[in-house]
Design an enzyme around this catalytic site. Structure first.
Site, PDB file in Angstrom:
ATOM      1  N   ALA A   1       7.745  13.931  -6.365  1.00 56.44           N
ATOM      2  CA  ALA A   1       8.079  14.347  -7.716  1.00 56.44           C
ATOM      3  C   ALA A   1       8.141  13.090  -8.583  1.00 56.44           C
ATOM      4  O   ALA A   1       8.334  11.984  -8.071  1.00 56.44           O
ATOM      5  CB  ALA A   1       9.413  15.075  -7.716  1.00 56.44           C
TER       6      ALA A   1
ATOM      7  N   GLU B   1       6.333  17.938   0.737  1.00 57.71           N
ATOM      8  CA  GLU B   1       6.819  19.315   0.577  1.00 57.71           C
ATOM      9  C   GLU B   1       5.680  20.252   0.180  1.00 57.71           C
ATOM     10  O   GLU B   1       5.608  21.389   0.635  1.00 57.71           O
ATOM     11  CB  GLU B   1       7.951  19.331  -0.451  1.00 57.71           C
ATOM     12  CG  GLU B   1       9.184  18.598   0.074  1.00 57.71           C
ATOM     13  CD  GLU B   1      10.272  18.404  -0.966  1.00 57.71           C
ATOM     14  OE1 GLU B   1      10.004  17.739  -1.989  1.00 57.71           O
ATOM     15  OE2 GLU B   1      11.387  18.901  -0.762  1.00 57.71           O
TER      16      GLU B   1
ATOM     17  N   GLY C   1       8.108  15.274  -2.753  1.00 58.65           N
ATOM     18  CA  GLY C   1       7.445  16.505  -3.183  1.00 58.65           C
ATOM     19  C   GLY C   1       6.009  16.631  -2.685  1.00 58.65           C
ATOM     20  O   GLY C   1       5.479  17.746  -2.580  1.00 58.65           O
TER      21      GLY C   1
ATOM     22  N   GLU D   1      13.687  10.623  -0.148  1.00 54.69           N
ATOM     23  CA  GLU D   1      14.609  10.894  -1.261  1.00 54.69           C
ATOM     24  C   GLU D   1      15.958  10.193  -1.141  1.00 54.69           C
ATOM     25  O   GLU D   1      16.540   9.808  -2.151  1.00 54.69           O
ATOM     26  CB  GLU D   1      14.824  12.407  -1.413  1.00 54.69           C
ATOM     27  CG  GLU D   1      13.676  13.139  -2.101  1.00 54.69           C
ATOM     28  CD  GLU D   1      12.583  13.583  -1.151  1.00 54.69           C
ATOM     29  OE1 GLU D   1      12.553  13.109   0.005  1.00 54.69           O
ATOM     30  OE2 GLU D   1      11.758  14.404  -1.564  1.00 54.69           O
TER      31      GLU D   1
HETATM   32  N1  CAA Z   1       6.940   9.142  -9.461  1.00 56.47           N
HETATM   33  C1  CAA Z   1       6.493   8.478 -10.533  1.00 56.47           C
HETATM   34  N2  CAA Z   1       5.607   7.459 -10.461  1.00 56.47           N
HETATM   35  C2  CAA Z   1       5.203   7.092  -9.232  1.00 56.47           C
HETATM   36  C3  CAA Z   1       5.640   7.729  -8.073  1.00 56.47           C
HETATM   37  C4  CAA Z   1       6.558   8.813  -8.229  1.00 56.47           C
HETATM   38  N3  CAA Z   1       6.993   9.525  -7.168  1.00 56.47           N
HETATM   39  N4  CAA Z   1       5.063   7.120  -7.000  1.00 56.47           N
HETATM   40  C5  CAA Z   1       4.291   6.145  -7.501  1.00 56.47           C
HETATM   41  N5  CAA Z   1       4.372   6.121  -8.848  1.00 56.47           N
HETATM   42  C6  CAA Z   1       3.694   5.209  -9.775  1.00 56.47           C
HETATM   43  C7  CAA Z   1       4.331   3.810  -9.765  1.00 56.47           C
HETATM   44  O1  CAA Z   1       5.473   3.790 -10.585  1.00 56.47           O
HETATM   45  C8  CAA Z   1       3.200   2.967 -10.273  1.00 56.47           C
HETATM   46  O2  CAA Z   1       3.124   3.118 -11.659  1.00 56.47           O
HETATM   47  P1  CAA Z   1       2.818   1.817 -12.607  1.00 56.47           P
HETATM   48  O3  CAA Z   1       1.448   1.357 -12.171  1.00 56.47           O
HETATM   49  O4  CAA Z   1       2.856   2.386 -13.980  1.00 56.47           O
HETATM   50  O5  CAA Z   1       3.877   0.824 -12.308  1.00 56.47           O
HETATM   51  C9  CAA Z   1       1.959   3.650  -9.678  1.00 56.47           C
HETATM   52  O6  CAA Z   1       2.365   4.993  -9.336  1.00 56.47           O
HETATM   53  C10 CAA Z   1       1.462   2.975  -8.424  1.00 56.47           C
HETATM   54  O7  CAA Z   1       2.541   2.911  -7.510  1.00 56.47           O
HETATM   55  P2  CAA Z   1       2.991   1.527  -6.812  1.00 56.47           P
HETATM   56  O8  CAA Z   1       2.640   0.352  -7.664  1.00 56.47           O
HETATM   57  O9  CAA Z   1       4.424   1.679  -6.405  1.00 56.47           O
HETATM   58  O10 CAA Z   1       2.044   1.535  -5.533  1.00 56.47           O
HETATM   59  P3  CAA Z   1       2.311   0.840  -4.121  1.00 56.47           P
HETATM   60  O11 CAA Z   1       1.023   0.955  -3.370  1.00 56.47           O
HETATM   61  O12 CAA Z   1       2.935  -0.492  -4.286  1.00 56.47           O
HETATM   62  O13 CAA Z   1       3.413   1.795  -3.410  1.00 56.47           O
HETATM   63  C11 CAA Z   1       4.364   3.893  -2.730  1.00 56.47           C
HETATM   64  C12 CAA Z   1       3.081   3.102  -3.076  1.00 56.47           C
HETATM   65  C13 CAA Z   1       4.986   3.341  -1.445  1.00 56.47           C
HETATM   66  C14 CAA Z   1       3.962   5.354  -2.535  1.00 56.47           C
HETATM   67  C15 CAA Z   1       5.368   3.757  -3.899  1.00 56.47           C
HETATM   68  O14 CAA Z   1       4.723   4.064  -5.120  1.00 56.47           O
HETATM   69  C16 CAA Z   1       6.566   4.656  -3.795  1.00 56.47           C
HETATM   70  O15 CAA Z   1       7.479   4.394  -3.010  1.00 56.47           O
HETATM   71  N6  CAA Z   1       6.585   5.767  -4.589  1.00 56.47           N
HETATM   72  C17 CAA Z   1       7.722   6.652  -4.639  1.00 56.47           C
HETATM   73  C18 CAA Z   1       7.774   7.565  -3.429  1.00 56.47           C
HETATM   74  C19 CAA Z   1       8.995   8.458  -3.507  1.00 56.47           C
HETATM   75  O16 CAA Z   1      10.130   8.012  -3.503  1.00 56.47           O
HETATM   76  N7  CAA Z   1       8.762   9.799  -3.528  1.00 56.47           N
HETATM   77  C20 CAA Z   1       9.814  10.773  -3.600  1.00 56.47           C
HETATM   78  C21 CAA Z   1      10.120  11.127  -5.008  1.00 56.47           C
HETATM   79  S1  CAA Z   1      11.564  12.113  -5.165  1.00 56.47           S
HETATM   80  C22 CAA Z   1      11.063  13.691  -4.829  1.00 56.47           C
HETATM   81  O17 CAA Z   1       9.926  13.953  -4.507  1.00 56.47           O
HETATM   82  C23 CAA Z   1      12.137  14.724  -4.965  1.00 56.47           C
HETATM   83  C24 CAA Z   1      11.778  16.080  -4.524  1.00 56.47           C
HETATM   84  O18 CAA Z   1      11.775  16.382  -3.352  1.00 56.47           O
HETATM   85  C25 CAA Z   1      11.515  17.120  -5.491  1.00 56.47           C
END
Ligand code: CAA
Length: 260
Positions: free
Chosen positions: A66, A114, A111, A134
């Site tokens: 998400a 999921e 998500g 999360e």
């Molecule tokens: N939401 C919003 N933006 C996201 C995102 C997310 N879940 N995942 C990645 N992005 C964005 C980053 O912010 C980045 O944007 P910018 O270029 O504008 O800075 C872009 O995508 C590229 O990401 P990274 O630079 O971080 O890429 P990376 O290769 O270094 O890392 C990754 C990849 C390990 C997947 C890392 O992006 C990450 O940890 N993402 C978040 C994963 C996460 O925590 N997901 C769970 C979300 S909470 C949820 O889903 C709740 C639910 O159950 C409903």
């Protein structure tokens, strides 16, 4: 409705949804969820669709979760509404009568995992990473992860993945029964489409009934679940396709099913 982030294509009886927001690793914000919901509705309304494949756009991600930027300032009420929306869209996906296949081509986190768990079959590319991170954000999965992951891999594995937040790689995902097959990146989508096209050659009413009975029976005591199967088996003998399927076998020819 024009879709900015969701692509829907049909290849004969096989639908393909691509979540295409690669700059944010295909993260699910409210707009993506609405567009996904709309695309699922279009697939449901397409009388000739027999299977659906879902994948992520770009090279890196299926869906990285998400949208954290959108959620960061949510109040409790907004979080409840967002979780409700996610649950609603994934429930609609799950309720499609045709089989659904997740082609997990990269990160499937939060998500994203999921979403993949709401599909019937899950195939991964060698570079996939799957997890529910999360708790690293001090929240828990909100689109069904605590429940669908537990049903998919059992309580102990689900607890490990959810409490640590650590993702598993493709081979581990297969080992724990989350993924069916690990494929080279370029082979993933062709394999998923091949499975989808194979399913499309089978009796459509039978496939739909098999899906319904597996899904509904999973939450019932075995005795009640077996009753669902018995009834569905018998009902299929009232279809033209059953007559055609068995006649074609006896006449040593390919069946021509009509979804009736
Ligand atoms: N939401 C919003 N933006 C996201 C995102 C997310 N879940 N995942 C990645 N992005 C964005 C980053 O912010 C980045 O944007 P910018 O270029 O504008 O800075 C872009 O995508 C590229 O990401 P990274 O630079 O971080 O890429 P990376 O290769 O270094 O890392 C990754 C990849 C390990 C997947 C890392 O992006 C990450 O940890 N993402 C978040 C994963 C996460 O925590 N997901 C769970 C979300 S909470 C949820 O889903 C709740 C639910 O159950 C409903």
């Amino acid at each position: 409705m024009t879709s900015e982030f969701i692509k829907l294509e049909f290849d004969g009886p096989v639908a393909l949804i691509t979540i295409d927001r690669p700059k944010a690793l295909n993260a699910l914000n409210a707009q993506v969820l609405s567009e996904l919901d709309h695309a699922i509705g279009q697939v449901a309304a397409h009388a000739d669709a027999r299977a659906l494949v879902i994948t992520g756009g770009g090279e890196k991600a299926f869906v990285a979760g998400a949208d954290i930027a959108e959620m960061a300032q949510y109040t409790t009420a907004q979080a409840l509404a967002f979780a409700s929306r996610g649950h609603q869209v994934f429930a609609r996906l799950e309720s499609l009568s045709i089989p659904t296949i997740a082609a997990v081509n990269g990160f499937a986190l939060g998500g994203g995992l999921e979403l993949a768990l709401a599909c019937d079959l899950l195939y991964v590319s060698e570079k996939a990473k799957l997890g529910l991170p999360e708790v690293s954000l001090a929240v828990i999965p909100g689109f069904g992860g605590t429940q669908r992951l537990t049903r998919a891999v059992g309580k102990a594995r689900a607890r490990e993945l959810i409490f640590t937040g650590d993702p598993v790689d493709a081979n581990k995902a297969k080992e724990i029964g989350l993924a069916l097959e690990v494929l080279a990146p370029e082979a993933l989508l062709p394999r998923c489409k091949e499975v989808a096209h194979k399913i499309a050659t089978r009796g459509p009413v039978a496939v739909a009934q098999a899906k319904r009975v597996i899904e509904a029976g999973a939450d019932l005591p075995l005795k009640d679940a077996n009753e669902l199967e018995r009834q569905a088996f018998a009902l299929l003998f009232g279809t033209d396709d059953q007559k055609e399927g068995m006649k074609a076998f006896l006449e040593k020819r390919k069946a021509a099913f009509k979804n009736a």
